[in-house]
Motif scaffolding. Structure first.
Motif, short mmCIF file in Angstrom:
data_model
loop_
_atom_site.label_atom_id
_atom_site.label_comp_id
_atom_site.label_asym_id
_atom_site.label_seq_id
_atom_site.Cartn_x
_atom_site.Cartn_y
_atom_site.Cartn_z
N TYR A 1 0.96 -1.43 0.07
CA TYR A 1 0.08 -0.06 0.03
C TYR A 1 0.79 1.18 0.09
O TYR A 1 0.40 2.30 -0.70
N VAL A 2 1.76 1.23 0.74
CA VAL A 2 2.68 2.42 1.01
C VAL A 2 3.74 2.71 -0.58
O VAL A 2 3.52 3.74 -0.90
N LEU A 3 3.72 1.63 -1.23
CA LEU A 3 4.31 1.81 -2.46
C LEU A 3 3.39 2.31 -3.69
O LEU A 3 3.79 3.14 -4.24
N TYR A 4 2.28 2.01 -3.48
CA TYR A 4 1.09 2.38 -4.41
C TYR A 4 0.79 3.72 -3.99
O TYR A 4 0.54 4.61 -5.01
N VAL A 5 0.94 4.27 -2.63
CA VAL A 5 0.85 5.51 -2.44
C VAL A 5 1.70 6.39 -2.96
O VAL A 5 1.86 7.40 -3.68
N LYS A 6 3.15 6.09 -3.06
CA LYS A 6 4.18 6.71 -3.46
C LYS A 6 4.17 6.68 -5.03
O LYS A 6 4.20 7.77 -5.55
N TYR A 7 3.53 5.57 -5.79
CA TYR A 7 3.17 5.61 -7.27
C TYR A 7 2.25 6.67 -7.58
O TYR A 7 2.42 7.49 -8.48
N ILE A 8 1.41 6.71 -6.61
CA ILE A 8 0.15 7.89 -7.05
C ILE A 8 0.92 9.46 -6.89
O ILE A 8 0.80 10.30 -7.71
N LEU B 1 -4.99 9.98 1.57
CA LEU B 1 -4.51 8.67 1.33
C LEU B 1 -4.09 8.28 0.02
O LEU B 1 -3.14 9.07 -0.41
N HIS B 2 -4.60 7.45 -0.84
CA HIS B 2 -4.16 7.02 -2.04
C HIS B 2 -4.82 7.57 -2.80
O HIS B 2 -4.82 7.28 -4.32
N SER B 3 -5.82 8.68 -2.51
CA SER B 3 -6.94 9.21 -3.62
C SER B 3 -6.32 10.72 -3.88
O SER B 3 -5.65 11.34 -3.28
N ILE B 4 -6.44 11.01 -5.18
CA ILE B 4 -6.20 12.56 -5.61
C ILE B 4 -7.60 13.30 -5.96
O ILE B 4 -8.52 12.46 -6.59
#
Length: 507
Positions: free
Chosen positions: A30-37, A91-94
Motif C-alpha cells: 500500500y505504501v508503494l502504491y501511495v508513492k506511485y500515486i 490517502l491513495h486518492s487525488i
C-alpha cells in the motif's frame, strides 16, 4: 498433554507469524502504491502534504472542526496560491480544485464526465442507514439519471411554476404575519430560522401537497432532522474515522434516526398519494406525482426505495438552499443601507401596496434579481460539485492523468480576483444587464445537464419572500453578531441573522 499444548502454541505462533507477514506485505504494498500515486500526480501544483499517507486530510479535518473556519475558505486560499489546477492528496486518492473556466465548461457541460463516485456513493447511506440512495442527485449512471430527470421536468417547467404563484404568495403572507408579531413585540428575530420554516412550508405544500404550517407549529421534528442529516453528510464524507470513536455514537444514532424519520414520512405521504390516484381522485402534477410516475416507468426491484431517495432529496434541497440564500441576502442588505434603500425604492415602484405579487411583477424586479445573484456569488449555498476524470485531460496547460476527481467550487471561483474585481465586496451591479457576463466562473446551481433542476423554483420563491419583506418592514441587524459562514455541507450564516423589525410607515 504438555507436548500437545506445546504443539498447539507452536502452530498458533506460526499462524500469527504468517498473519503478521501478510499484513506487513500488504502495508508495504500500500505504501508503494501511495508513492506511485505521488509520482503520478506530483507535477500538478499543490500545497505540501501534511503526512505521507494521510496527505492533506489533517488540514481538512482541522478546518472542519475549528470554529470560524470552513474548508471552502481553505480551498480558496490554495487556489489563490497554487493556481487554476490545485492537487489535494487524501490517502491513495487525488482530487483537484479546478478554477479554470475552459475546463469548467468542458467538464460540467458534458454528460461524459460522471459524478465523483467517492462523494456521491457515500451519500447513498449515512452510517449504514439509506439516505439519498440512487435518486436524482446521486444517480451515477447517466441513462438512469436521465430517465428520472425527464420524468421530473414537468414539475419544474416554467408554465407549471407560473401557475404556482398564488401558493408562493399565500405561504409568504404567513411568514409576513409571523414577522409582524415580532415587530409588534420589538423582539429580535432569528431570520434564518423563520425563513427556513417558510421554505419548508413551501416545498411540502407545492411538492407533496402537505400543509405543515410551520409558522404556527413550534415542535415540528423536520428542521432538526434535516440539520442532523446535513451534519451527518459532512462527517461521513470528510472524516473516515468519525464513526470509530465511541464519543460519537450518540450523534451517529441521532443522524440515523433523522434519516429514518424523513424516509418514514416519505413512505407515508407516498402511500397516501397512491391511494388518491387509485381511487380516481384528481391529483396535482407536483413532485410527488412525478416521483410515482418515475417508479411506474422504470419498474425496478427497489422502486419503493428510489421513490424515497427522491423524496428525501427534494425535501432537503427544496428548502435548505433557498432559506440560506435569503438569510445571507438579508445579512448583506443590513450591512449595506444604500443597496437596501435602492431595493426598497424598486419594490415600492413595482408593487406599491398590492398584496399579491404576479409573475409579471417578478420580471420587473430587476435590481432584486441582481441582489439575489450577487448573494449567490459570495454565498453559493451549495458551494461546489465534483466530477470523475476517467481519462487523461489537459487543464490550463497541465496534463492531468485519469482516475481522479475534480472539484469545481463556485465559492472559490466567485471569490477570485482574476474573475471579479474586489471579489469580497457585495456589489449587485456585477449582474446589471449591461455588465460583462462571467465566463464559467459563476455557477451556484452547477452547469450543464446535471445542473440544479429546482433553480427556477428557488428563485421565484426567494423573490416573492424578499419583495414582501422589503415592502412591509424596515429591518436592521442586531449589533455584535457574527458574519461568519457555517459549513453544514451547505453554507449558512453562523449568526442566524438576528434582526429587529419595524413595520414600514410606523414611527
Amino acid at each position: 498433554m504438555a507436548s500437545v499444548g506445546s504443539l498447539i502454541l507452536g502452530w498458533a505462533g506460526y499462524l500469527l507469524l504468517i498473519l503478521f507477514g501478510v499484513i506487513l506485505v500488504a502495508f508495504v504494498g500500500y505504501v508503494l502504491y501511495v508513492k506511485y500515486i505521488h509520482l503520478k500526480y506530483d507535477h500538478i501544483p499543490g500545497p505540501p502534504r501534511d503526512n505521507f499517507l494521510l496527505g492533506h486530510m489533517p488540514t481538512i479535518l482541522s478546518d472542519s472542526r475549528t470554529p470560524g473556519r470552513h474548508i471552502n475558505e481553505r480551498f480558496l486560499e490554495w487556489a489563490e496560491q497554487y493556481g487554476p489546477v490545485c492537487r489535494i492528496n487524501s490517502l491513495h486518492s487525488i482530487f483537484l480544485i479546478v478554477s479554470c473556466p475552459e475546463a469548467t465548461k468542458e467538464v460540467l457541460m458534458s454528460p461524459k464526465y460522471s459524478k465523483d463516485p467517492f462523494v456521491y456513493k457515500r451519500l447513498f447511506n449515512l452510517f449504514g442507514t439509506r439516505f439519498l440512495g440512487t435518486g436524482l442527485v446521486t444517480a451515477m449512471d447517466h441513462e438512469s439519471w436521465y430517465k428520472q430527470r425527464r420524468i421530473m421536468d414537468p414539475a419544474f417547467s416554467s408554465v407549471y411554476l407560473r401557475g404556482l404563484i398564488d401558493t408562493f404568495n399565500e405561504r409568504a403572507e404567513r411568514l409576513m404575519t409571523k414577522l409582524s408579531e415580532f415587530a409588534d413585540s420589538e423582539e429580535p428575530v432569528h431570520m434564518h430560522k423563520m425563513i427556513n420554516s417558510f421554505t419548508m412550508d413551501v416545498i411540502t405544500k407545492i411538492a407533496f401537497g402537505v400543509d405543515l404550517d410551520l409558522m404556527n407549529v413550534n415542535d415540528s421534528p423536520f428542521p432538526q432532522a434535516i440539520e442532523m442529516c446535513l451534519k451527518g453528510m459532512v462527517h461521513y464524507i470528510r472524516d473516515p474515522l468519525f464513526q470509530l470513536w465511541s464519543k460519537n455514537k450518540k450523534v451517529i444514532e441521532e443522524i440515523k434516526e433523522a434519516c429514518q424519520l424523513l424516509r418514514k414520512t416519505g413512505a407515508m405521504w407516498i402511500n397516501e398519494r397512491k391511494k388518491a390516484v387509485q381511487s380516481g381522485e384528481e391529483v396535482p402534477m407536483d413532485i410527488l406525482t412525478q416521483i410515482l410516475k418515475s417508479a411506474e416507468e422504470n419498474k425496478k426491484d427497489d422502486d419503493e426505495e428510489i421513490m424515497l431517495d427522491n423524496f428525501v432529496t427534494f425535501f432537503i434541497a427544496g428548502q435548505e438552499t433557498t432559506a440560506n440564500q435569503l438569510a445571507f441576502a438579508i445579512m448583506e442588505l443590513g450591512r449595506h443601507p444604500e443597496i437596501l434603500q435602492r431595493l426598497k425604492e424598486e419594490v415600492d415602484d413595482v408593487l406599491g401596496v398590492k398584496q399579491d405579487i404576479s409573475n409579471e411583477d417578478l420580471g420587473r424586479l430587476t435590481y432584486l434579481n441582481q441582489v439575489l445573484k450577487e448573494t449567490l456569488r459570495l454565498y453559493p449555498t451549495a458551494p461546489g460539485t465534483s466530477r470523475w476524470l476517467a481519462k487523461d485531460i489537459v487543464i490550463d496547460g497541465i496534463k492531468v492523468p485519469g482516475n481522479c476527481a475534480v472539484l469545481f467550487s463556485s465559492y472559490v471561483s466567485s471569490r477570485l480576483d482574476r474573475f471579479f474585481k474586489d471579489p469580497l465586496t457585495f456589489d449587485p451591479e456585477r449582474f446589471n444587464v449591461n455588465a460583462p457576463k462571467p465566463y464559467y466562473c459563476y455557477f451556484p446551481f452547477a452547469l450543464g445537464p446535471r445542473s440544479c433542476l429546482g433553480q427556477n423554483f428557488s428563485q421565484i420563491e426567494a423573490k416573492v419572500a424578499m419583495a414582501k419583506l422589503l415592502q412591509r418592514f424596515d429591518f436592521s441587524l442586531v449589533p455584535g453578531q457574527s458574519f461568519e459562514i457555517l459549513d453544514t455541507g451547505t453554507l449558512r450564516p453562523e449568526s442566524g441573522v438576528m434582526c429587529t423589525l419595524k413595520l414600514r410607515g410606523t414611527a
